[in-house]
Write a protein that holds these residues in place. Structure first.
Motif, PDB file in Angstrom:
ATOM      1  N   HIS A 149     -47.276   3.862   9.004  1.00 51.42           N
ATOM      2  CA  HIS A 149     -48.198   3.099   8.156  1.00 51.42           C
ATOM      3  C   HIS A 149     -48.643   3.885   6.933  1.00 51.42           C
ATOM      4  O   HIS A 149     -48.939   3.300   5.891  1.00 51.42           O
ATOM      5  N   VAL A 150     -48.723   5.212   7.066  1.00 49.60           N
ATOM      6  CA  VAL A 150     -49.188   6.066   5.966  1.00 49.60           C
ATOM      7  C   VAL A 150     -48.356   7.351   5.950  1.00 49.60           C
ATOM      8  O   VAL A 150     -48.131   7.951   7.005  1.00 49.60           O
ATOM      9  N   ILE A 151     -47.928   7.753   4.756  1.00 47.10           N
ATOM     10  CA  ILE A 151     -47.297   9.060   4.565  1.00 47.10           C
ATOM     11  C   ILE A 151     -48.047   9.783   3.463  1.00 47.10           C
ATOM     12  O   ILE A 151     -48.126   9.294   2.330  1.00 47.10           O
ATOM     13  N   LEU A 152     -48.627  10.924   3.808  1.00 43.34           N
ATOM     14  CA  LEU A 152     -49.405  11.735   2.874  1.00 43.34           C
ATOM     15  C   LEU A 152     -48.659  13.037   2.621  1.00 43.34           C
ATOM     16  O   LEU A 152     -48.143  13.644   3.557  1.00 43.34           O
ATOM     17  N   VAL A 153     -48.629  13.485   1.357  1.00 48.53           N
ATOM     18  CA  VAL A 153     -47.866  14.690   1.020  1.00 48.53           C
ATOM     19  C   VAL A 153     -48.705  15.646   0.184  1.00 48.53           C
ATOM     20  O   VAL A 153     -49.283  15.252  -0.838  1.00 48.53           O
ATOM     21  N   ASP A 154     -48.752  16.896   0.625  1.00 44.03           N
ATOM     22  CA  ASP A 154     -49.405  17.982  -0.115  1.00 44.03           C
ATOM     23  C   ASP A 154     -48.566  19.237   0.104  1.00 44.03           C
ATOM     24  O   ASP A 154     -48.871  20.054   0.971  1.00 44.03           O
ATOM     25  N   ILE A 155     -47.511  19.372  -0.690  1.00 44.54           N
ATOM     26  CA  ILE A 155     -46.603  20.510  -0.539  1.00 44.54           C
ATOM     27  C   ILE A 155     -46.422  21.242  -1.865  1.00 44.54           C
ATOM     28  O   ILE A 155     -46.779  22.406  -1.993  1.00 44.54           O
ATOM     29  N   ASP A 156     -45.872  20.546  -2.857  1.00 43.35           N
ATOM     30  CA  ASP A 156     -45.669  21.163  -4.169  1.00 43.35           C
ATOM     31  C   ASP A 156     -46.963  21.170  -4.968  1.00 43.35           C
ATOM     32  O   ASP A 156     -47.913  20.442  -4.659  1.00 43.35           O
ATOM     33  N   HIS A 157     -46.980  21.967  -6.037  1.00 41.07           N
ATOM     34  CA  HIS A 157     -48.153  21.989  -6.908  1.00 41.07           C
ATOM     35  C   HIS A 157     -48.321  20.648  -7.624  1.00 41.07           C
ATOM     36  O   HIS A 157     -49.439  20.184  -7.837  1.00 41.07           O
ATOM     37  N   SER A 158     -47.210  20.044  -8.006  1.00 41.81           N
ATOM     38  CA  SER A 158     -47.228  18.757  -8.696  1.00 41.81           C
ATOM     39  C   SER A 158     -45.789  18.243  -8.765  1.00 41.81           C
ATOM     40  O   SER A 158     -44.848  18.973  -8.448  1.00 41.81           O
ATOM     41  N   PRO A 159     -45.582  16.982  -9.194  1.00 45.42           N
ATOM     42  CA  PRO A 159     -44.206  16.491  -9.329  1.00 45.42           C
ATOM     43  C   PRO A 159     -43.347  17.319 -10.280  1.00 45.42           C
ATOM     44  O   PRO A 159     -42.116  17.346 -10.138  1.00 45.42           O
ATOM     45  N   ARG A 160     -43.950  18.004 -11.220  1.00 41.38           N
ATOM     46  CA  ARG A 160     -43.197  18.825 -12.174  1.00 41.38           C
ATOM     47  C   ARG A 160     -43.161  20.300 -11.777  1.00 41.38           C
ATOM     48  O   ARG A 160     -42.262  21.033 -12.187  1.00 41.38           O
ATOM     49  N   HIS A 161     -44.132  20.745 -11.000  1.00 39.55           N
ATOM     50  CA  HIS A 161     -44.244  22.161 -10.626  1.00 39.55           C
ATOM     51  C   HIS A 161     -43.978  22.266  -9.131  1.00 39.55           C
ATOM     52  O   HIS A 161     -44.903  22.241  -8.311  1.00 39.55           O
ATOM     53  N   VAL A 162     -42.687  22.351  -8.776  1.00 40.97           N
ATOM     54  CA  VAL A 162     -42.280  22.333  -7.373  1.00 40.97           C
ATOM     55  C   VAL A 162     -42.061  23.753  -6.869  1.00 40.97           C
ATOM     56  O   VAL A 162     -41.778  24.669  -7.639  1.00 40.97           O
ATOM     57  N   LEU A 163     -42.214  23.915  -5.565  1.00 39.36           N
ATOM     58  CA  LEU A 163     -42.042  25.238  -4.958  1.00 39.36           C
ATOM     59  C   LEU A 163     -40.579  25.635  -4.852  1.00 39.36           C
ATOM     60  O   LEU A 163     -40.263  26.820  -4.790  1.00 39.36           O
ATOM     61  N   ASP A 164     -39.693  24.641  -4.802  1.00 41.49           N
ATOM     62  CA  ASP A 164     -38.263  24.912  -4.702  1.00 41.49           C
ATOM     63  C   ASP A 164     -37.524  23.825  -5.495  1.00 41.49           C
ATOM     64  O   ASP A 164     -37.898  22.644  -5.417  1.00 41.49           O
ATOM     65  N   PRO A 165     -36.495  24.181  -6.259  1.00 43.30           N
ATOM     66  CA  PRO A 165     -35.788  23.183  -7.069  1.00 43.30           C
ATOM     67  C   PRO A 165     -35.234  22.007  -6.261  1.00 43.30           C
ATOM     68  O   PRO A 165     -35.084  20.903  -6.793  1.00 43.30           O
ATOM     69  N   SER A 166     -34.948  22.236  -4.975  1.00 44.06           N
ATOM     70  CA  SER A 166     -34.401  21.164  -4.146  1.00 44.06           C
ATOM     71  C   SER A 166     -35.388  20.024  -3.935  1.00 44.06           C
ATOM     72  O   SER A 166     -35.002  18.926  -3.517  1.00 44.06           O
ATOM     73  N   HIS A 167     -36.662  20.249  -4.217  1.00 43.47           N
ATOM     74  CA  HIS A 167     -37.675  19.208  -4.025  1.00 43.47           C
ATOM     75  C   HIS A 167     -37.701  18.196  -5.164  1.00 43.47           C
ATOM     76  O   HIS A 167     -38.277  17.110  -5.009  1.00 43.47           O
ATOM     77  N   ALA A 168     -37.134  18.533  -6.313  1.00 41.87           N
ATOM     78  CA  ALA A 168     -37.321  17.732  -7.519  1.00 41.87           C
ATOM     79  C   ALA A 168     -36.856  16.291  -7.358  1.00 41.87           C
ATOM     80  O   ALA A 168     -37.473  15.355  -7.888  1.00 41.87           O
ATOM     81  N   GLY A 169     -35.772  16.071  -6.616  1.00 42.94           N
ATOM     82  CA  GLY A 169     -35.245  14.728  -6.461  1.00 42.94           C
ATOM     83  C   GLY A 169     -36.182  13.774  -5.745  1.00 42.94           C
ATOM     84  O   GLY A 169     -36.074  12.548  -5.902  1.00 42.94           O
ATOM     85  N   PHE A 170     -37.108  14.308  -4.965  1.00 36.70           N
ATOM     86  CA  PHE A 170     -38.060  13.463  -4.237  1.00 36.70           C
ATOM     87  C   PHE A 170     -38.923  12.652  -5.191  1.00 36.70           C
ATOM     88  O   PHE A 170     -39.324  11.527  -4.867  1.00 36.70           O
ATOM     89  N   TYR A 171     -39.207  13.184  -6.370  1.00 35.58           N
ATOM     90  CA  TYR A 171     -40.154  12.568  -7.297  1.00 35.58           C
ATOM     91  C   TYR A 171     -39.496  11.582  -8.257  1.00 35.58           C
ATOM     92  O   TYR A 171     -40.135  11.090  -9.171  1.00 35.58           O
ATOM     93  N   THR A 172     -38.220  11.285  -8.057  1.00 29.18           N
ATOM     94  CA  THR A 172     -37.504  10.292  -8.849  1.00 29.18           C
ATOM     95  C   THR A 172     -37.587   8.927  -8.176  1.00 29.18           C
ATOM     96  O   THR A 172     -38.008   8.816  -7.012  1.00 29.18           O
ATOM     97  N   THR A 173     -37.161   7.886  -8.894  1.00 25.19           N
ATOM     98  CA  THR A 173     -37.187   6.546  -8.291  1.00 25.19           C
ATOM     99  C   THR A 173     -36.311   6.494  -7.046  1.00 25.19           C
ATOM    100  O   THR A 173     -36.683   5.877  -6.038  1.00 25.19           O
ATOM    101  N   GLU A 174     -35.158   7.135  -7.073  1.00 23.70           N
ATOM    102  CA  GLU A 174     -34.280   7.137  -5.900  1.00 23.70           C
ATOM    103  C   GLU A 174     -34.940   7.838  -4.720  1.00 23.70           C
ATOM    104  O   GLU A 174     -34.900   7.350  -3.580  1.00 23.70           O
TER     105      GLU A 174
END
Length: 237
Positions: A149-174
Motif C-alpha cells: 500500500h505504501v513504499i517510502l524511500v530515504d536512501i540517496d541524498h536526492s534524485p540528482r545526488h545519488v550514493l551510487d551511479p546505479s541508482h540513477a535509473g530509479f528516478y526516471t519515468t521507466e
C-alpha cells in the motif's frame, strides 16, 4: 559527565567505510548519533523532522486500515519507527543494502533499535532496494510479486545526488513505472530528498502517477541559528 565521543562501529563495505558514532553536543547537551560513509555525513539524529514527515505524509494519503508498507533505507530508524507508530499498519518490510546497518539495530545499538527489532509487524530485509524495485519479484523474498500500500524511500541524498551511479535509473519515468508496479491501486510512493523540489523529477512523477506533490519540510537548525529544509515527494497510483 558521559563520554564526549564514541565510535560505536566501523566497517568496510562495498560502497566505502561506514561508521556509527555517538558524540555529546556541548551546545545542546544531547547525545547525537551520526552515520558517515567515508568522510561524508549520511545522517544525524539532530535532523529527523523530514524523515518522520516522510512516513506521516505517505500514510496520510490512505483511507482505511491494514496497510502493508515498505521502507527503503533503514538508517537511524526514524522513518520506520514513525510507520510503526501508525496503528493502521499491518506489516512493514525495511529494505537495507548494508547488512551492517541491520546488525546495528538487531544488536540494539541505537535509541530506536528496540522498538524496531521487537515489533512483530516488522521484518528487516538485506538487499538492494533499487534492484528489487526494478524486478518482478519485488521486495518480499518470502512472497515474490507481493504488492504494498505504501513504499517510502530515504536512501540517496536526492534524485540528482545519488550514493551510487546505479541508482540513477530509479528516478526516471521507466524506473518509477517499475516501482509503481509493486503498489496496490491507490497506493502511495513517497521519497525524501535533501535538495529543493526538482522540476525534472516532479515531471517524471506526474507522468507516471495519478497525483504527485513536493512538500517542503522546514525545521530549526541549531548550528546556523536559522531554518533548514528538506523535500518529501508524495505520489499516488
Amino acid at each position: 559527565m558521559g563520554v564526549r565521543f564514541e565510535e560505536i562501529d566501523w566497517r568496510e563495505t562495498p560502497i566505502g567505510v561506514i561508521s556509527l558514532r555517538r558524540r555529546r553536543d556541548p551546545l545542546l547537551e544531547v547525545d547525537v548519533y551520526e552515520v558517515k560513509l567515508d568522510d561524508e555525513y549520511l545522517m544525524s539524529s539532530l535532523f529527523t523532522v523530514a524523515e518522520v514527515e516522510l512516513a506521516r505524509l505517505g500514510l496520510a494519503e490512505l483511507p482505511g486500515t491494514g496497510f502493508d508498507v515498505v521502507v527503503g533505507g533503514l538508517g537511524l530508524g526514524h522513518s520506520a519507527r514513525s510507520v510503526l507508530e501508525d496503528s493502521r499498519v499491518r506489516s512493514l518490510i525495511i529494505v537495507e543494502g548494508l547488512g551492517e546497518v541491520i546488525e546495528w539495530h538487531q544488536r540494539e545499538l541505537l535509541p530506536l533499535s528496540p522498538s524496531l527489532a521487537r515489533d512483530a509487524r516488522n521484518r528487516f530485509v538485506h538487499g538492494d532496494f533499487f534492484a528489487m524495485a526494478g524486478s518482478t519479484a519485488g521486495f518480499d523474498p518470502v512472497e515474490p510479486g507481493r504488492r504494498f500500500h505504501v513504499i517510502l524511500v530515504d536512501i540517496d541524498h536526492s534524485p540528482r545526488h545519488v550514493l551510487d551511479p546505479s541508482h540513477a535509473g530509479f528516478y526516471t519515468t521507466e524506473g518509477l513505472r517499475r516501482l509503481g508496479s509493486h503498489l496496490h491501486p491507490g497506493g502511495v510512493f513517497a521519497l525524501w530528498s535533501d535538495d529543493p523540489p526538482d522540476e525534472e523529477f516532479n515531471s517524471a512523477l506526474a507522468e507516471v502517477f495519478t497525483t504527485s506533490q513536493a512538500h517542503v519540510v522546514t525545521f530549526p537548525n541549531p548550528y546556523s541559528g536559522g531554518v533548514s529544509a528538506n523535500t518529501v515527494y508524495v505520489a499516488t497510483t
